[in-house]
Scaffold this motif. Structure first.
Motif, PDB file in Angstrom:
ATOM      1  N   ARG A  68       0.811  -1.225   0.000  1.00  0.00           N
ATOM      2  CA  ARG A  68       0.000   0.000   0.000  1.00  0.00           C
ATOM      3  C   ARG A  68       0.841   1.270   0.000  1.00  0.00           C
ATOM      4  O   ARG A  68       0.306   2.369  -0.142  1.00  0.00           O
ATOM      5  CB  ARG A  68      -0.926  -0.002   1.212  1.00  0.00           C
ATOM      6  CG  ARG A  68      -1.966  -1.111   1.183  1.00  0.00           C
ATOM      7  CD  ARG A  68      -2.658  -1.304   2.521  1.00  0.00           C
ATOM      8  NE  ARG A  68      -3.223  -0.085   3.065  1.00  0.00           N
ATOM      9  CZ  ARG A  68      -3.819  -0.015   4.273  1.00  0.00           C
ATOM     10  NH1 ARG A  68      -3.909  -1.099   5.021  1.00  0.00           N
ATOM     11  NH2 ARG A  68      -4.308   1.140   4.701  1.00  0.00           N
ATOM     12  N   PHE A  69       2.147   1.129   0.142  1.00  0.00           N
ATOM     13  CA  PHE A  69       3.001   2.303   0.298  1.00  0.00           C
ATOM     14  C   PHE A  69       4.221   2.214  -0.613  1.00  0.00           C
ATOM     15  O   PHE A  69       4.679   1.124  -0.955  1.00  0.00           O
ATOM     16  CB  PHE A  69       3.479   2.433   1.746  1.00  0.00           C
ATOM     17  CG  PHE A  69       2.374   2.563   2.749  1.00  0.00           C
ATOM     18  CD1 PHE A  69       1.825   3.807   3.028  1.00  0.00           C
ATOM     19  CD2 PHE A  69       1.865   1.446   3.393  1.00  0.00           C
ATOM     20  CE1 PHE A  69       0.799   3.932   3.940  1.00  0.00           C
ATOM     21  CE2 PHE A  69       0.833   1.558   4.314  1.00  0.00           C
ATOM     22  CZ  PHE A  69       0.298   2.805   4.580  1.00  0.00           C
ATOM     23  N   SER A  70       4.751   3.380  -0.965  1.00  0.00           N
ATOM     24  CA  SER A  70       6.016   3.431  -1.699  1.00  0.00           C
ATOM     25  C   SER A  70       7.158   3.114  -0.740  1.00  0.00           C
ATOM     26  O   SER A  70       6.996   3.180   0.489  1.00  0.00           O
ATOM     27  CB  SER A  70       6.221   4.819  -2.301  1.00  0.00           C
ATOM     28  OG  SER A  70       6.444   5.777  -1.262  1.00  0.00           O
ATOM     29  N   ARG A  71       8.323   2.819  -1.284  1.00  0.00           N
ATOM     30  CA  ARG A  71       9.477   2.540  -0.433  1.00  0.00           C
ATOM     31  C   ARG A  71       9.850   3.728   0.445  1.00  0.00           C
ATOM     32  O   ARG A  71      10.138   3.546   1.634  1.00  0.00           O
ATOM     33  CB  ARG A  71      10.670   2.084  -1.291  1.00  0.00           C
ATOM     34  CG  ARG A  71      10.525   0.680  -1.847  1.00  0.00           C
ATOM     35  CD  ARG A  71      10.462  -0.375  -0.752  1.00  0.00           C
ATOM     36  NE  ARG A  71      11.661  -0.400   0.053  1.00  0.00           N
ATOM     37  CZ  ARG A  71      12.781  -1.015  -0.285  1.00  0.00           C
ATOM     38  NH1 ARG A  71      12.870  -1.675  -1.432  1.00  0.00           N
ATOM     39  NH2 ARG A  71      13.822  -0.998   0.511  1.00  0.00           N
ATOM     40  N   PRO A  72       9.861   4.962  -0.087  1.00  0.00           N
ATOM     41  CA  PRO A  72      10.169   6.086   0.811  1.00  0.00           C
ATOM     42  C   PRO A  72       9.174   6.206   1.963  1.00  0.00           C
ATOM     43  O   PRO A  72       9.563   6.504   3.100  1.00  0.00           O
ATOM     44  CB  PRO A  72      10.110   7.299  -0.119  1.00  0.00           C
ATOM     45  CG  PRO A  72      10.452   6.766  -1.460  1.00  0.00           C
ATOM     46  CD  PRO A  72       9.814   5.404  -1.502  1.00  0.00           C
ATOM     47  N   GLU A  73       7.892   5.972   1.681  1.00  0.00           N
ATOM     48  CA  GLU A  73       6.887   6.025   2.747  1.00  0.00           C
ATOM     49  C   GLU A  73       7.133   4.930   3.774  1.00  0.00           C
ATOM     50  O   GLU A  73       7.052   5.166   4.994  1.00  0.00           O
ATOM     51  CB  GLU A  73       5.492   5.885   2.148  1.00  0.00           C
ATOM     52  CG  GLU A  73       5.031   7.088   1.347  1.00  0.00           C
ATOM     53  CD  GLU A  73       3.734   6.848   0.607  1.00  0.00           C
ATOM     54  OE1 GLU A  73       2.922   7.773   0.525  1.00  0.00           O
ATOM     55  OE2 GLU A  73       3.529   5.714   0.107  1.00  0.00           O
TER      56      GLU A  73
ATOM     57  N   ASP B  38       9.991   3.425   4.426  1.00  0.00           N
ATOM     58  CA  ASP B  38      11.233   3.690   5.167  1.00  0.00           C
ATOM     59  C   ASP B  38      10.995   4.714   6.275  1.00  0.00           C
ATOM     60  O   ASP B  38      11.546   4.581   7.381  1.00  0.00           O
ATOM     61  CB  ASP B  38      12.320   4.177   4.219  1.00  0.00           C
ATOM     62  CG  ASP B  38      12.811   3.075   3.285  1.00  0.00           C
ATOM     63  OD1 ASP B  38      12.559   1.897   3.582  1.00  0.00           O
ATOM     64  OD2 ASP B  38      13.437   3.412   2.258  1.00  0.00           O
ATOM     65  N   ALA B  39      10.167   5.719   6.003  1.00  0.00           N
ATOM     66  CA  ALA B  39       9.854   6.712   7.037  1.00  0.00           C
ATOM     67  C   ALA B  39       9.059   6.081   8.169  1.00  0.00           C
ATOM     68  O   ALA B  39       9.311   6.359   9.357  1.00  0.00           O
ATOM     69  CB  ALA B  39       9.073   7.870   6.419  1.00  0.00           C
ATOM     70  N   LEU B  40       8.105   5.223   7.823  1.00  0.00           N
ATOM     71  CA  LEU B  40       7.342   4.516   8.854  1.00  0.00           C
ATOM     72  C   LEU B  40       8.265   3.629   9.684  1.00  0.00           C
ATOM     73  O   LEU B  40       8.148   3.564  10.917  1.00  0.00           O
ATOM     74  CB  LEU B  40       6.242   3.672   8.209  1.00  0.00           C
ATOM     75  CG  LEU B  40       5.021   4.422   7.686  1.00  0.00           C
ATOM     76  CD1 LEU B  40       4.154   3.491   6.828  1.00  0.00           C
ATOM     77  CD2 LEU B  40       4.184   4.973   8.849  1.00  0.00           C
TER      78      LEU B  40
END
Length: 222
Positions: A67-72, A74-76
């Motif tokens: 459901r999320f991109s890799r940058p998203e 990684d931030a999570l």
């Protein structure tokens, strides 16, 4: 030279990173708590009984990653590490890893949890080598929510370890001593083939097996 293998969840950390991750996502309002709790309880009972269908579990556990991109992601994960993982890394675990490294041993974490979750944890512990469940990625490098290759679970840990060793031109017999530290009955296959099996804060089945076979039983908690 020795090889020191470590399970991760409930061994090097005083909890389960696969369980802490959805707790973190629920706290963020990303997962439905009631649905996830029901499914997680279902799979956890299988895990404790040694009957977990790993592919069915991975379909459930990995779906949120798609459901999320890799940058998203990684931030999570950075927030997850600070809030859920660093507080449950016992000092004794860090010291045991460091002791093996200080004597020149090859140190590895080998876990049934996926690489996205466990890669940063291995780095936090200063462990270079990691065998974990590998994740399928699309052309953009985002996760599809599916695993790839052999899951590193039960006998799969032996398969993956042998593949890793073969890529280095080695076998277990290449090492003077081979250690494996684990808490779980699910790791009995790998514990049974190393020269120095160690039960760490073990479940009841592993504790009984360890005591019957004269394996050391230690605690890294407290």
């Amino acid at each position: 030279m020795n090889l020191a293998l470590f399970d991760l969840d409930n061994t090097l950390i005083a909890g389960d990173s696969d369980t802490e991750w959805p707790k973190f996502l629920i706290k963020r309002g990303i997962l439905d708590p009631e649905h996830h709790a029901r499914q997680n309880d279902y799979f956890y009972e299988q895990y404790k009984a040694g009957t977990l269908n790993i592919l069915e579990f991975l379909d459930f556990q990995l779906a949120p990653l798609a459901r999320f991109s890799r940058p998203e992601l990684d931030a999570l994960h950075a927030a997850y590490m600070e809030e859920h993982i660093k507080p449950i890394i016992p000092l004794k675990a860090r010291e045991l890893v460091a002791a093996h490294q200080a004597q020149g041993d090859v140190v590895m974490i080998i876990t049934a949890t996926n690489r996205f979750i466990t890669g940063p944890i291995a780095r936090e512990l200063g462990v270079e080598h990691l065998i974990a469940v590998e994740l399928e990625q699309d052309a953009a490098g985002n996760y599809t929510g599916k695993p790839t290759g052999t899951p590193s679970f039960q006998e799969g840990k032996i398969t993956r370890l042998n593949e890793w060793l073969a890529a280095r031109g080695e076998t277990l017999q290449s090492y003077t001593d081979t250690f494996f530290y684990s808490d779980s009955r699910n790791d009995l296959p790998l514990l049974s083939i190393v020269s120095k099996p160690v039960a760490v804060d073990p479940d009841d089945t592993l504790r009984a097996h360890a005591e019957a076979h004269g394996w050391p039983v230690i605690s890294l908690r407290g």
